[in-house]
Scaffold this active site. Sequence first.
Site, PDB file in Angstrom:
ATOM      1  N   ASN A   6       0.881  -1.173   0.000  1.00 39.25           N
ATOM      2  CA  ASN A   6       0.000   0.000   0.000  1.00 39.25           C
ATOM      3  C   ASN A   6       0.918   1.222   0.000  1.00 39.25           C
ATOM      4  OD1 ASN A   6      -1.766   2.071   0.500  1.00 39.25           O
ATOM      5  ND2 ASN A   6      -2.331   1.409   2.574  1.00 39.25           N
ATOM      6  N   TRP A   7       1.051   1.808  -1.183  1.00 39.84           N
ATOM      7  CA  TRP A   7       2.012   2.919  -1.311  1.00 39.84           C
ATOM      8  C   TRP A   7       1.517   4.198  -0.640  1.00 39.84           C
ATOM      9  CZ3 TRP A   7       3.976   2.799  -7.143  1.00 39.84           C
ATOM     10  CH2 TRP A   7       4.697   1.610  -7.339  1.00 39.84           C
ATOM     11  N   LYS A   8       0.232   4.244  -0.316  1.00 42.86           N
ATOM     12  CA  LYS A   8      -0.374   5.471   0.241  1.00 42.86           C
ATOM     13  C   LYS A   8      -0.052   6.661  -0.671  1.00 42.86           C
ATOM     14  CE  LYS A   8      -0.275   3.334   4.738  1.00 42.86           C
ATOM     15  NZ  LYS A   8      -0.330   3.462   6.179  1.00 42.86           N
ATOM     16  N   HIS A  24      -9.725   1.460   4.544  1.00 44.88           N
ATOM     17  CA  HIS A  24      -8.467   1.646   5.283  1.00 44.88           C
ATOM     18  C   HIS A  24      -8.723   2.610   6.437  1.00 44.88           C
ATOM     19  CE1 HIS A  24      -4.409   2.810   6.327  1.00 44.88           C
ATOM     20  NE2 HIS A  24      -4.009   1.698   5.727  1.00 44.88           N
ATOM     21  N   GLU A  66      -7.130   5.005   7.524  1.00 46.36           N
ATOM     22  CA  GLU A  66      -6.896   6.425   7.215  1.00 46.36           C
ATOM     23  C   GLU A  66      -8.097   7.026   6.479  1.00 46.36           C
ATOM     24  OE1 GLU A  66      -3.086   5.772   5.344  1.00 46.36           O
ATOM     25  OE2 GLU A  66      -2.258   5.229   7.307  1.00 46.36           O
ATOM     26  N   GLU A 110      -5.881  -4.723  10.360  1.00 44.96           N
ATOM     27  CA  GLU A 110      -4.870  -3.702  10.584  1.00 44.96           C
ATOM     28  C   GLU A 110      -5.170  -2.964  11.884  1.00 44.96           C
ATOM     29  OE1 GLU A 110      -2.759  -2.593   6.665  1.00 44.96           O
ATOM     30  OE2 GLU A 110      -4.404  -1.195   6.961  1.00 44.96           O
ATOM     31  N   GLY A 130       2.046   2.420  10.722  1.00 46.24           N
ATOM     32  CA  GLY A 130       3.024   3.495  10.563  1.00 46.24           C
ATOM     33  C   GLY A 130       3.685   3.913  11.866  1.00 46.24           C
ATOM     34  N   SER A 170       2.890  -2.046  10.358  1.00 42.66           N
ATOM     35  CA  SER A 170       4.337  -2.123  10.603  1.00 42.66           C
ATOM     36  C   SER A 170       4.918  -3.506  10.327  1.00 42.66           C
ATOM     37  CB  SER A 170       4.672  -1.660  12.021  1.00 42.66           C
ATOM     38  OG  SER A 170       4.293  -0.295  12.198  1.00 42.66           O
ATOM     39  N   GLY A 223       2.656  -1.068   4.250  1.00 37.71           N
ATOM     40  CA  GLY A 223       2.769   0.347   3.916  1.00 37.71           C
ATOM     41  C   GLY A 223       4.220   0.747   3.727  1.00 37.71           C
ATOM     42  N   GLY A 224       4.825   1.274   4.784  1.00 33.29           N
ATOM     43  CA  GLY A 224       6.177   1.816   4.705  1.00 33.29           C
ATOM     44  C   GLY A 224       7.189   0.897   4.047  1.00 33.29           C
TER      45      GLY A 224
HETATM   46  P1  PGA Z   1       2.483   0.353   7.627  1.00 31.26           P
HETATM   47  O1  PGA Z   1       1.067   0.577   6.912  1.00 31.26           O
HETATM   48  O2  PGA Z   1       3.032  -0.950   7.103  1.00 31.26           O
HETATM   49  O3  PGA Z   1       3.305   1.539   7.217  1.00 31.26           O
HETATM   50  O4  PGA Z   1       2.227   0.292   9.092  1.00 31.26           O
HETATM   51  C1  PGA Z   1       0.198  -0.500   6.686  1.00 31.26           C
HETATM   52  C2  PGA Z   1      -1.092   0.033   6.126  1.00 31.26           C
HETATM   53  O5  PGA Z   1      -1.559   1.086   6.551  1.00 31.26           O
HETATM   54  O6  PGA Z   1      -1.698  -0.608   5.224  1.00 31.26           O
END
Ligand code: PGA
Length: 251
Positions: A9-11, A95, A97, A166, A172, A210, A231-232
Amino acid sequence: MKQKLIAGNWKMNGSLAANASLLQAVLDGSKGMNCHVAVCVPSAYLAQVQVLLAGQSLIALGSQDVSAQEVGAFTGEISAGMLKDFAVRYAIVGHSERRQYHAETDATVALKAQRALSAGITPIVCVGETLADRQAGQTEEVVRRQLAAIIHTNGHCISEIVVAYEPVWAIGTGLTATPEQAQEVHAVLRAQLKAATSNSDRISILYGGSMNAANAAQLLAQADIDGGLIGGAALKSTDFLAIMAAGSKTA
Ligand code: PGA
């Protein structure tokens, strides 16, 4: 055991140049991988990434959202049909967010999943508790409520979804659920899906929050963890490849 799904997930990250070099490095390093892989990219880059992924079958294209509406006067929205035009296979929906910053409700998320499914796109439905929920002992109640809305709206199509657990406090932040904490929630979700459909074995339940090169193998070794939403660590080819390798070993 089914093949793991490792989804990036590149966000809101990337550029034309960065996307091209990231994907090239991932493709170059992916020989012998035995897992499903997807990259969920910003909408502005769907066309570019579709071209970059053409002619290979390892990495599928995903979006980070889809509209709950089908067509019409919804400025800024992107429909499932439009995503389909770019050969999008997966769409993240719900998600945390989006739930937090765009006030998406369980009902909206369920409709988004429905729009994706009717266009032949697999929704990756995110559920997860906040730190306050966990501290109040409400983790199970929250994730079950979020998933129930999806099951209620999507009925017999439910076996076509992917679920991502999640925990919001792990996204994050560098804090990861322990493999045991994650497995406990995954088992709850698995049981809920089993009660909803006789085809629940087909449904992959991903862990996200994470996940990284160091902790992926242990998380992915849990009985009910079928992959990761990353994500990251999906923004660095070496990290993403290491997670793909961990997913390939536990397939
Ligand atoms: P993260 O994000 O790996 O940076 O914690 C995961 C996500 O939000 O899908």
